[in-house]
Design a protein around this motif. Sequence first.
Motif, PDB file in Angstrom:
ATOM      1  N   TYR A 145       0.799  -1.220   0.000  1.00 57.76           N
ATOM      2  CA  TYR A 145       0.000   0.000   0.000  1.00 57.76           C
ATOM      3  C   TYR A 145       0.834   1.273   0.000  1.00 57.76           C
ATOM      4  N   GLY A 146       2.127   1.197   0.377  1.00 56.10           N
ATOM      5  CA  GLY A 146       2.972   2.383   0.299  1.00 56.10           C
ATOM      6  C   GLY A 146       3.048   2.915  -1.120  1.00 56.10           C
ATOM      7  N   PRO A 147       3.530   2.099  -2.075  1.00 62.20           N
ATOM      8  CA  PRO A 147       3.582   2.571  -3.465  1.00 62.20           C
ATOM      9  C   PRO A 147       2.210   2.923  -4.027  1.00 62.20           C
ATOM     10  N   TYR A 148       1.174   2.161  -3.629  1.00 65.04           N
ATOM     11  CA  TYR A 148      -0.161   2.423  -4.172  1.00 65.04           C
ATOM     12  C   TYR A 148      -0.727   3.741  -3.654  1.00 65.04           C
ATOM     13  N   MET A 149      -0.641   3.981  -2.346  1.00 62.82           N
ATOM     14  CA  MET A 149      -1.257   5.168  -1.754  1.00 62.82           C
ATOM     15  C   MET A 149      -0.404   6.424  -1.896  1.00 62.82           C
ATOM     16  N   MET A 150       0.906   6.253  -2.082  1.00 65.86           N
ATOM     17  CA  MET A 150       1.799   7.414  -2.113  1.00 65.86           C
ATOM     18  C   MET A 150       2.377   7.696  -3.490  1.00 65.86           C
ATOM     19  N   GLY A 151       2.420   6.680  -4.350  1.00 63.07           N
ATOM     20  CA  GLY A 151       2.948   6.870  -5.698  1.00 63.07           C
ATOM     21  C   GLY A 151       2.135   7.876  -6.487  1.00 63.07           C
ATOM     22  N   GLY A 152       2.798   8.831  -7.118  1.00 60.49           N
ATOM     23  CA  GLY A 152       2.099   9.879  -7.861  1.00 60.49           C
ATOM     24  C   GLY A 152       1.493  10.937  -6.967  1.00 60.49           C
ATOM     25  N   VAL A 153       1.655  10.780  -5.664  1.00 60.68           N
ATOM     26  CA  VAL A 153       1.130  11.754  -4.697  1.00 60.68           C
ATOM     27  C   VAL A 153       2.293  12.525  -4.071  1.00 60.68           C
ATOM     28  N   LEU A 154       3.148  11.835  -3.332  1.00 59.46           N
ATOM     29  CA  LEU A 154       4.325  12.471  -2.751  1.00 59.46           C
ATOM     30  C   LEU A 154       5.426  12.577  -3.810  1.00 59.46           C
ATOM     31  N   LYS A 155       6.130  13.670  -3.800  1.00 53.91           N
ATOM     32  CA  LYS A 155       7.203  13.872  -4.776  1.00 53.91           C
ATOM     33  C   LYS A 155       8.235  12.746  -4.675  1.00 53.91           C
ATOM     34  N   ASN A 156       8.553  12.166  -5.822  1.00 56.53           N
ATOM     35  CA  ASN A 156       9.556  11.098  -5.960  1.00 56.53           C
ATOM     36  C   ASN A 156       9.115   9.763  -5.360  1.00 56.53           C
ATOM     37  N   ALA A 157       7.859   9.629  -4.948  1.00 50.49           N
ATOM     38  CA  ALA A 157       7.420   8.399  -4.287  1.00 50.49           C
ATOM     39  C   ALA A 157       7.577   7.179  -5.185  1.00 50.49           C
ATOM     40  N   THR A 158       7.207   7.298  -6.435  1.00 47.89           N
ATOM     41  CA  THR A 158       7.301   6.150  -7.343  1.00 47.89           C
ATOM     42  C   THR A 158       8.750   5.755  -7.566  1.00 47.89           C
ATOM     43  N   ALA A 159       9.611   6.736  -7.768  1.00 46.18           N
ATOM     44  CA  ALA A 159      11.034   6.447  -7.990  1.00 46.18           C
ATOM     45  C   ALA A 159      11.668   5.829  -6.752  1.00 46.18           C
ATOM     46  N   VAL A 160      11.251   6.263  -5.573  1.00 46.11           N
ATOM     47  CA  VAL A 160      11.761   5.673  -4.334  1.00 46.11           C
ATOM     48  C   VAL A 160      11.305   4.226  -4.224  1.00 46.11           C
ATOM     49  N   SER A 161      10.026   3.974  -4.545  1.00 42.64           N
ATOM     50  CA  SER A 161       9.475   2.626  -4.390  1.00 42.64           C
ATOM     51  C   SER A 161      10.096   1.620  -5.350  1.00 42.64           C
ATOM     52  N   THR A 162      10.590   2.103  -6.473  1.00 42.78           N
ATOM     53  CA  THR A 162      11.234   1.213  -7.445  1.00 42.78           C
ATOM     54  C   THR A 162      12.740   1.119  -7.240  1.00 42.78           C
ATOM     55  N   GLY A 163      13.254   1.853  -6.270  1.00 40.73           N
ATOM     56  CA  GLY A 163      14.681   1.833  -5.993  1.00 40.73           C
ATOM     57  C   GLY A 163      15.493   2.735  -6.887  1.00 40.73           C
ATOM     58  N   ASP A 164      14.834   3.559  -7.701  1.00 39.86           N
ATOM     59  CA  ASP A 164      15.548   4.447  -8.615  1.00 39.86           C
ATOM     60  C   ASP A 164      16.042   5.717  -7.934  1.00 39.86           C
ATOM     61  N   LYS A 165      15.470   6.028  -6.765  1.00 39.39           N
ATOM     62  CA  LYS A 165      15.940   7.172  -5.983  1.00 39.39           C
ATOM     63  C   LYS A 165      16.017   6.766  -4.516  1.00 39.39           C
ATOM     64  N   PRO A 166      16.899   7.404  -3.745  1.00 39.04           N
ATOM     65  CA  PRO A 166      17.021   7.061  -2.327  1.00 39.04           C
ATOM     66  C   PRO A 166      15.800   7.541  -1.536  1.00 39.04           C
ATOM     67  N   VAL A 167      15.566   6.902  -0.400  1.00 37.46           N
ATOM     68  CA  VAL A 167      14.371   7.244   0.385  1.00 37.46           C
ATOM     69  C   VAL A 167      14.400   8.689   0.875  1.00 37.46           C
ATOM     70  N   ASP A 168      15.601   9.243   1.077  1.00 34.60           N
ATOM     71  CA  ASP A 168      15.651  10.613   1.589  1.00 34.60           C
ATOM     72  C   ASP A 168      15.320  11.654   0.525  1.00 34.60           C
ATOM     73  N   SER A 169      15.066  11.198  -0.719  1.00 36.62           N
ATOM     74  CA  SER A 169      14.621  12.142  -1.757  1.00 36.62           C
ATOM     75  C   SER A 169      13.101  12.289  -1.768  1.00 36.62           C
ATOM     76  N   LEU A 170      12.415  11.520  -0.940  1.00 36.06           N
ATOM     77  CA  LEU A 170      10.952  11.608  -0.865  1.00 36.06           C
ATOM     78  C   LEU A 170      10.528  12.997  -0.412  1.00 36.06           C
ATOM     79  N   GLY A 171       9.416  13.456  -0.931  1.00 39.76           N
ATOM     80  CA  GLY A 171       8.942  14.809  -0.653  1.00 39.76           C
ATOM     81  C   GLY A 171       8.334  14.984   0.727  1.00 39.76           C
ATOM     82  N   VAL A 172       9.077  14.659   1.759  1.00 39.27           N
ATOM     83  CA  VAL A 172       8.618  14.884   3.130  1.00 39.27           C
ATOM     84  C   VAL A 172       9.841  15.148   4.000  1.00 39.27           C
TER      85      VAL A 172
END
Length: 558
Positions: A145-172
Amino acid sequence: MKLSKFSLLLVLGLFFSIFMVACSNNENTSAGNDESNEAVEESSDVEQVFNLTETDIIPTMDSSLATDLLAFQALSNTTEGLYRLGENAEIVDGIATEHEVSEDALTWTFTLREDAVWSNGEPVTAHDFVYAWQRALDPATGSEYGPYMMGGVLKNATAVSTGDKPVDSLGVKAEGDYTLVVTLEKPIPYFESLTTFGTYYPLNQKFVEEQGDAYATSSDALLSNGPFKLTDWESTSQSWTFEKNEDYWDAEAVTLEKLTYDVVKDPQVGVDLYDKGELDRTDLSSDIVDVYSANEDYEVTLGTGVYYLKMNQTTSDALANKNIRKAISQAFNKQALVDEILNDGSIAAKGFVPKNFVSLPESGEDFREASGELSTFNAEAAKEFWQKGLEELGKDKVELEFLTSNSESSKNMGEFITNQLEENLEGLEVTLKQVPFEQSLALDDEMDYQLQLSSWFPDYLDPYTFLNLFITDGGNNKMGYSNPEYDELLAKTADELALKPVERYEAFLEAEKVLFEDAAIAPVYQSARAQLISPKMQGVINNTFGALYEYKWASVAE
């Protein structure tokens, strides 16, 4: 929430219990009003305990891993997010006391209260939200549910969930202990309601990491920052208790001292316990509704879950034909189904966005009423579409396989719909494929089916939670439906119309009509819940999405 994403126990009890609800119980009092306060005063000398049941064990108490109604209910009792849901889906203060939104609607700054603590005495801070949201998207966590509920919502959430960006790049990020700054990928009109959902709950990083693999597997390996604490619980427990959390920041508003739960799978056993005064609420299955419908404690609550037939256009040339799909969608008597098979207050679904869910921004008209009856039972029209479809296919008969789970209620549903289709569509032969629910999930994921009974329960308060299911190649489409006009309308609601509510809802109305002009799906019914409820239960709020019930303001009153 897609029911097929939940635990097996919920679907096997499909028509017996647990449904999302769209309106509050008429006897309930709203949070914080004078009536509620009077009820609390009157009940001060009464034992403040609710005795309740669930259909099975709590599958997880880890908010990053929760996907089912049982888990989200338990988490709602014990945990507080930025906001909570009050009466009639009103969003009320939680850990956040206020927020500001930037002019472009991309930056949300939340001010957190400084008097909220975890049950170990540590303060609840902005860092707890940052950690929890990053953890829900970290691929190592394995959250669904993390990728589903946050992907496309929080900045960089999808890229973080796929491992393409580090977790600290998430928009929070936390600006100090009590200011949380959230950056969105794009304007999200329903973001405030998302903050009430369990996936967005905070976590105490130090405690979670100290517990390691044992985290959330027992009462001792949990922390609470909400109205109640979970006690006497391990991951396999058949009974458990929620006790009032005296350290909760708003403990004065909580009247209940305990909620006790026992696993009861048989509805008749639940009724027997209710009659003995050992339960305060029990769900009724369709076969025993008539026996208790005259009981003064009998209540029916209309829900927001919608059941529908999926028609896989990739595995059947017949279902790839629009006239065949139109024939199927109008060839079964939905009213007879809800009256004779379900018998629990469910209503025939004539669209996809349910009744009593959302209203149009300007007029206040219910979305379902505004959109109208887009799919109804009409045997004669069905026959005409059927003949057109057969002519286009160059066939005089069609064979289809209808996938259902093998629970008793699913069998009854499948047999009813099969008989109706074969009776009204000459030349159609339907073969029922009834398999264990877990297997039906796998077949759906692999798109290895033709007809299938599916369902959707909302995750947030917006039509997008229903209508985005059918975007081309969407993760929940899984039936090969594609219409560029539909995709464009949904894209507009998420982008250029995001801050224009009137035009946005007009686009939703238009999109739903396109969906049914294509006969992409065949709606069946909107779920309801038939129950016996003790009049002692006061102030329980039936939520529109997320956890079924809110008990923070509930009480026992004679």
